[in-house]
Design a protein around this motif. Sequence first.
Motif, PDB file in Angstrom:
ATOM      1  N   ARG A 111       0.837  -1.153   0.032  1.00 45.23           N
ATOM      2  CA  ARG A 111       0.044   0.058   0.132  1.00 45.23           C
ATOM      3  C   ARG A 111       0.904   1.437  -0.325  1.00 45.23           C
ATOM      4  NH1 ARG A 111      -2.567   1.341   5.546  1.00 45.23           N
ATOM      5  NH2 ARG A 111      -0.640   1.726   5.998  1.00 45.23           N
ATOM      6  N   ASP A 112       1.794   0.651   1.066  1.00 46.16           N
ATOM      7  CA  ASP A 112       2.460   2.516   1.017  1.00 46.16           C
ATOM      8  C   ASP A 112       3.534   2.963  -0.358  1.00 46.16           C
ATOM      9  OD1 ASP A 112       1.535   2.625   3.240  1.00 46.16           O
ATOM     10  OD2 ASP A 112       2.901   2.012   4.851  1.00 46.16           O
ATOM     11  N   ARG A 113       4.345   1.607  -0.677  1.00 42.08           N
ATOM     12  CA  ARG A 113       5.019   1.755  -2.393  1.00 42.08           C
ATOM     13  C   ARG A 113       3.941   2.164  -3.673  1.00 42.08           C
ATOM     14  NH1 ARG A 113       6.624   2.619   1.759  1.00 42.08           N
ATOM     15  NH2 ARG A 113       9.475   2.050   2.244  1.00 42.08           N
ATOM     16  N   ARG A 114       2.516   1.809  -3.458  1.00 45.60           N
ATOM     17  CA  ARG A 114       1.710   2.070  -4.221  1.00 45.60           C
ATOM     18  C   ARG A 114       1.938   1.204  -5.379  1.00 45.60           C
ATOM     19  NH1 ARG A 114      -1.757   3.220  -1.827  1.00 45.60           N
ATOM     20  NH2 ARG A 114      -2.440   4.485  -3.562  1.00 45.60           N
ATOM     21  N   ILE A 115       2.303  -0.184  -4.611  1.00 40.38           N
ATOM     22  CA  ILE A 115       2.614  -1.350  -5.905  1.00 40.38           C
ATOM     23  C   ILE A 115       1.276  -1.709  -6.653  1.00 40.38           C
ATOM     24  CG2 ILE A 115       3.398  -3.556  -6.234  1.00 40.38           C
ATOM     25  CD1 ILE A 115       5.996  -2.670  -4.131  1.00 40.38           C
ATOM     26  N   CYS A 116       0.760  -2.060  -7.325  1.00 39.61           N
ATOM     27  CA  CYS A 116      -0.158  -2.352  -8.146  1.00 39.61           C
ATOM     28  C   CYS A 116      -0.600  -3.578  -7.805  1.00 39.61           C
ATOM     29  CB  CYS A 116      -0.656  -1.346  -9.830  1.00 39.61           C
ATOM     30  SG  CYS A 116      -2.179  -2.180 -10.216  1.00 39.61           S
ATOM     31  N   ILE A 117      -1.750  -3.894  -7.214  1.00 39.61           N
ATOM     32  CA  ILE A 117      -2.420  -5.849  -7.544  1.00 39.61           C
ATOM     33  C   ILE A 117      -3.186  -5.678  -9.135  1.00 39.61           C
ATOM     34  CG2 ILE A 117      -2.898  -7.887  -6.116  1.00 39.61           C
ATOM     35  CD1 ILE A 117      -0.709  -6.489  -4.867  1.00 39.61           C
ATOM     36  N   GLU A 118      -2.680  -6.805  -9.878  1.00 41.46           N
ATOM     37  CA  GLU A 118      -3.443  -6.746 -10.432  1.00 41.46           C
ATOM     38  C   GLU A 118      -4.549  -8.054 -10.354  1.00 41.46           C
ATOM     39  OE1 GLU A 118      -0.417  -8.415 -13.486  1.00 41.46           O
ATOM     40  OE2 GLU A 118       0.464  -6.184 -13.267  1.00 41.46           O
ATOM     41  N   THR A 119      -5.962  -8.152  -9.822  1.00 45.96           N
ATOM     42  CA  THR A 119      -6.660  -9.193  -9.516  1.00 45.96           C
ATOM     43  C   THR A 119      -7.455 -10.486 -10.742  1.00 45.96           C
ATOM     44  OG1 THR A 119      -7.915  -8.183  -9.321  1.00 45.96           O
ATOM     45  CG2 THR A 119      -6.907  -7.886  -7.228  1.00 45.96           C
ATOM     46  N   ASN A 120      -7.779 -10.898 -10.801  1.00 42.92           N
ATOM     47  CA  ASN A 120      -7.908 -12.033 -11.915  1.00 42.92           C
ATOM     48  C   ASN A 120      -8.912 -12.594 -10.988  1.00 42.92           C
ATOM     49  OD1 ASN A 120      -6.257 -11.201 -14.608  1.00 42.92           O
ATOM     50  ND2 ASN A 120      -4.721 -11.403 -11.982  1.00 42.92           N
TER      51      ASN A 120
ATOM     52  N   LEU B 100     -13.152  -7.748 -19.747  1.00 43.73           N
ATOM     53  CA  LEU B 100     -13.560  -7.742 -18.411  1.00 43.73           C
ATOM     54  C   LEU B 100     -14.314  -7.195 -18.127  1.00 43.73           C
ATOM     55  CD1 LEU B 100     -11.020  -6.075 -16.950  1.00 43.73           C
ATOM     56  CD2 LEU B 100     -10.790  -3.804 -18.419  1.00 43.73           C
ATOM     57  N   THR B 101     -15.266  -6.134 -18.807  1.00 49.66           N
ATOM     58  CA  THR B 101     -16.812  -6.044 -18.684  1.00 49.66           C
ATOM     59  C   THR B 101     -17.514  -7.174 -17.552  1.00 49.66           C
ATOM     60  OG1 THR B 101     -17.216  -4.598 -20.259  1.00 49.66           O
ATOM     61  CG2 THR B 101     -19.482  -5.585 -19.080  1.00 49.66           C
ATOM     62  N   ASP B 102     -17.058  -8.017 -17.528  1.00 45.66           N
ATOM     63  CA  ASP B 102     -18.112  -8.837 -16.762  1.00 45.66           C
ATOM     64  C   ASP B 102     -17.238  -9.265 -15.245  1.00 45.66           C
ATOM     65  OD1 ASP B 102     -19.505 -10.596 -18.982  1.00 45.66           O
ATOM     66  OD2 ASP B 102     -17.489 -11.481 -19.232  1.00 45.66           O
ATOM     67  N   GLU B 103     -16.043  -8.529 -15.381  1.00 49.06           N
ATOM     68  CA  GLU B 103     -15.265  -9.190 -14.243  1.00 49.06           C
ATOM     69  C   GLU B 103     -15.746  -8.325 -13.359  1.00 49.06           C
ATOM     70  OE1 GLU B 103     -13.589 -11.806 -14.169  1.00 49.06           O
ATOM     71  OE2 GLU B 103     -12.283 -11.299 -13.186  1.00 49.06           O
ATOM     72  N   TYR B 104     -16.017  -6.921 -13.949  1.00 50.89           N
ATOM     73  CA  TYR B 104     -15.964  -5.606 -13.009  1.00 50.89           C
ATOM     74  C   TYR B 104     -17.901  -6.185 -12.461  1.00 50.89           C
ATOM     75  CZ  TYR B 104     -12.333  -2.123 -13.610  1.00 50.89           C
ATOM     76  OH  TYR B 104     -11.232  -1.557 -14.036  1.00 50.89           O
ATOM     77  N   LEU B 105     -18.172  -6.635 -13.441  1.00 49.88           N
ATOM     78  CA  LEU B 105     -19.418  -7.269 -13.227  1.00 49.88           C
ATOM     79  C   LEU B 105     -19.597  -7.574 -11.970  1.00 49.88           C
ATOM     80  CD1 LEU B 105     -23.055  -6.561 -14.120  1.00 49.88           C
ATOM     81  CD2 LEU B 105     -23.012  -8.511 -15.671  1.00 49.88           C
ATOM     82  N   LEU B 106     -18.534  -8.715 -12.045  1.00 48.05           N
ATOM     83  CA  LEU B 106     -19.287  -9.961 -10.833  1.00 48.05           C
ATOM     84  C   LEU B 106     -18.381  -9.211  -9.817  1.00 48.05           C
ATOM     85  CD1 LEU B 106     -18.292 -13.235 -10.380  1.00 48.05           C
ATOM     86  CD2 LEU B 106     -16.317 -12.951 -10.527  1.00 48.05           C
ATOM     87  N   ALA B 107     -17.740  -8.154  -9.864  1.00 48.61           N
ATOM     88  CA  ALA B 107     -16.974  -7.608  -8.763  1.00 48.61           C
ATOM     89  C   ALA B 107     -18.488  -6.513  -7.829  1.00 48.61           C
ATOM     90  CB  ALA B 107     -16.109  -6.669  -8.954  1.00 48.61           C
ATOM     91  N   GLN B 108     -19.183  -6.322  -8.465  1.00 49.88           N
ATOM     92  CA  GLN B 108     -20.316  -5.389  -8.190  1.00 49.88           C
ATOM     93  C   GLN B 108     -21.591  -6.296  -7.748  1.00 49.88           C
ATOM     94  OE1 GLN B 108     -23.471  -5.390 -10.071  1.00 49.88           O
ATOM     95  NE2 GLN B 108     -24.494  -3.937  -8.672  1.00 49.88           N
ATOM     96  N   GLN B 109     -21.384  -7.670  -8.136  1.00 50.74           N
ATOM     97  CA  GLN B 109     -22.165  -8.335  -7.689  1.00 50.74           C
ATOM     98  C   GLN B 109     -21.746  -9.346  -6.427  1.00 50.74           C
ATOM     99  OE1 GLN B 109     -23.295 -10.624 -11.091  1.00 50.74           O
ATOM    100  NE2 GLN B 109     -24.800  -8.774 -11.909  1.00 50.74           N
ATOM    101  N   ALA B 110     -20.827 -10.048  -6.837  1.00 49.75           N
ATOM    102  CA  ALA B 110     -20.100 -10.840  -5.245  1.00 49.75           C
ATOM    103  C   ALA B 110     -19.594  -9.979  -4.259  1.00 49.75           C
ATOM    104  CB  ALA B 110     -19.532 -11.755  -5.805  1.00 49.75           C
ATOM    105  N   LEU B 111     -19.070  -8.145  -4.464  1.00 47.94           N
ATOM    106  CA  LEU B 111     -18.253  -7.996  -3.435  1.00 47.94           C
ATOM    107  C   LEU B 111     -18.936  -6.746  -2.784  1.00 47.94           C
ATOM    108  CD1 LEU B 111     -15.002  -9.402  -5.354  1.00 47.94           C
ATOM    109  CD2 LEU B 111     -15.422  -9.815  -2.756  1.00 47.94           C
ATOM    110  N   ALA B 112     -19.644  -5.854  -3.673  1.00 50.77           N
ATOM    111  CA  ALA B 112     -21.073  -5.404  -3.628  1.00 50.77           C
ATOM    112  C   ALA B 112     -19.540  -4.146  -3.485  1.00 50.77           C
ATOM    113  CB  ALA B 112     -21.402  -5.252  -1.999  1.00 50.77           C
ATOM    114  N   PHE B 113     -18.682  -3.800  -4.713  1.00 49.07           N
ATOM    115  CA  PHE B 113     -18.393  -2.695  -5.359  1.00 49.07           C
ATOM    116  C   PHE B 113     -19.517  -1.829  -5.633  1.00 49.07           C
ATOM    117  CE2 PHE B 113     -14.140  -4.957  -4.988  1.00 49.07           C
ATOM    118  CZ  PHE B 113     -13.540  -4.257  -4.143  1.00 49.07           C
TER     119      PHE B 113
END
Length: 339
Positions: free
Chosen positions: A237-246, A288-301
């Motif tokens: 977090r502090d070094r702003r290292i980006c996590i590419e999640t799948n 990619l749209t499916d991943e955003y939809l999944l994050a919204q549905q399963a993880l309440a983003f």
Amino acid sequence: MRERLKRMPKAELHVHLDGSLRPETMLELAVEEGLTLPAAEPEALRRWMLVDDATNLEEYLARFDVTIALLQRPEAIERVAYEMIEDAAADGLRYLEIRYCPHLSTRQGLSMDEAVAAEWRGIQRGTQDFGIPARIINCSLRHYDPELSVAIAEHSVRMRDHGVVAFDLAGGEAGRPPELHREAFDLAARGGLGITVHAGEAAGWESIFEAIHSCRAVRIGHGTRLFENPALLEYVRDRRICIETNITSNLQTGVVRTAAEHPVRQYFDAGIPVTLCTDSWLMSGVVLTDEYLLAQQALAFTPSELEAMALTAFEHAFLPWPERVALRDRALADLASPS
Ligand SMILES: [Zn+2]
């Protein structure tokens, strides 16, 4: 909601060339190559390639034998790269980084330089036709001899004027620490390339620690097991290292049991720069749209949280900073006044 997410400006930072062929294209390439595929119809082939029965990362990776056999001629590589840009445009992407190990295309005598040159031709044609810029991340594979990784790193630096912006290490993680490839990463970093490493997918947090401290990673592919070490999580977090999640890919390889348990929510809440990616459009059966939809549905983003993750992807692209800012600001402007 899906339509809205599709229109949202997005960038894809983690997608594999050999995991994103169209089934229709595979069948045509197979005819050209004189190869027989596991299925003869596009829909059946799509289902066969979709990984829904893998119990680990290695089984997941076995699907790639089929696609790699079709990526041995420059024309085939160029076509697949071109079609990825077309598919990206159709999914509302504004930028993507396509990763591939060019050594996989040398089985019939092609050189790695020729393979990447073909990939870059396809990308440039795609960018011209569909308006979506893209760059190349060259991968070495964990099971390779470290000497071969060095050769791939040298080639990657040499091909910087052919769209190569970063160096990565992919492949089965179990029992293969990234540190073995330290020399290749040194070479790539000194040569001006960005560094991302597949880590913390099958292997534990130690592989993420090594990727950062031994391999100079400024982005981590997957990072699914980062949560196991709170101190490392704070460092990321502090070094702003980006996590590419799948998320979908992690479900397929059994790294997480359900999407609702995926740590991307925890990472986002902790203030880590995290972004959603697909890994493979074909094997994962998502765009990619499916991943955003999944994050919204399963993880309440929430919509604004999803937008924040999309903007994070632009900011952590392996592009010169002014180009990232330009892409991000254009995305921000479009989010403010959707047409
Ligand atoms: Zn990957």
